[in-house]
Design a protein around this motif. Sequence first.
Motif, mmCIF file in Angstrom:
data_model
loop_
_atom_site.group_PDB
_atom_site.id
_atom_site.type_symbol
_atom_site.label_atom_id
_atom_site.label_comp_id
_atom_site.label_asym_id
_atom_site.label_seq_id
_atom_site.Cartn_x
_atom_site.Cartn_y
_atom_site.Cartn_z
ATOM 1 N N TRP A 104 0.832 -1.200 0.000
ATOM 2 C CA TRP A 104 0.000 0.000 0.000
ATOM 3 C C TRP A 104 0.861 1.242 0.000
ATOM 4 O O TRP A 104 2.041 1.195 0.310
ATOM 5 N N ASP A 107 -0.878 8.578 -1.313
ATOM 6 C CA ASP A 107 -0.498 9.615 -2.261
ATOM 7 C C ASP A 107 -0.684 10.999 -1.638
ATOM 8 O O ASP A 107 -1.412 11.166 -0.665
ATOM 9 N N THR A 111 -5.281 10.091 -1.348
ATOM 10 C CA THR A 111 -5.754 8.766 -1.729
ATOM 11 C C THR A 111 -4.875 7.691 -1.104
ATOM 12 O O THR A 111 -3.726 7.919 -0.765
ATOM 13 N N GLU A 113 -3.712 3.793 -1.957
ATOM 14 C CA GLU A 113 -3.685 2.803 -3.022
ATOM 15 C C GLU A 113 -3.141 1.487 -2.480
ATOM 16 O O GLU A 113 -2.151 1.467 -1.764
ATOM 17 N N THR A 121 -2.359 -2.327 -9.127
ATOM 18 C CA THR A 121 -3.346 -1.737 -8.227
ATOM 19 C C THR A 121 -4.557 -2.647 -8.098
ATOM 20 O O THR A 121 -5.166 -3.026 -9.088
ATOM 21 N N ARG A 124 -8.243 1.430 -4.889
ATOM 22 C CA ARG A 124 -7.856 2.807 -4.579
ATOM 23 C C ARG A 124 -8.974 3.407 -3.735
ATOM 24 O O ARG A 124 -10.153 3.197 -4.007
ATOM 25 N N SER A 135 -13.838 3.179 -1.236
ATOM 26 C CA SER A 135 -13.219 2.743 -2.486
ATOM 27 C C SER A 135 -13.722 3.564 -3.670
ATOM 28 O O SER A 135 -14.889 3.913 -3.753
ATOM 29 N N TYR A 137 -11.818 2.751 -6.814
ATOM 30 C CA TYR A 137 -11.345 1.888 -7.890
ATOM 31 C C TYR A 137 -11.187 0.485 -7.338
ATOM 32 O O TYR A 137 -10.659 0.335 -6.241
#
Length: 150
Positions: A104, A107, A111, A113, A121, A124, A135, A137
Amino acid sequence: MNFTATVLGTGVAALVLVVKLQAAPEPGASLGAPLLGQGLVTVDPTMVGSVQTSGPKPAAMRLIDLRSGESCKILGSQPKSDTFEPAPLLPDCNSSKLSRVSQWRADNDGTLEMADTHGETVMRFMPGDGVLFESVYPSDALVTIVPARG
């Protein structure tokens, strides 16, 4: 004839009243003057988007798949850097989809990820409303992250 004139007169009076109530205020009318200086709080628009929750960070988080009810517990509140690092997923994970997470990263835009062992990935997340993360993504995922109890 008298009845018709009364109904039409009442209708016109009602129409004028409604139009008057919906009209813009007359020039020079003060709408907010009585509230000036009454302890109103101003909001700095540059700070609104960066409001962070206060309080201690959770020692562990729980990923919950809201469709199936499956969950996984992960140690820590989030990764320390913006590069992938091992995700401390605990062995109580009962989800084949969520157990794919092995790395993990956080960012700079807030976010979170999560990736598999190959750096692909898996999910996200964005900071959530009432939860730590939600979530975004993949688009069909419905996973939330909350502070873990116990």
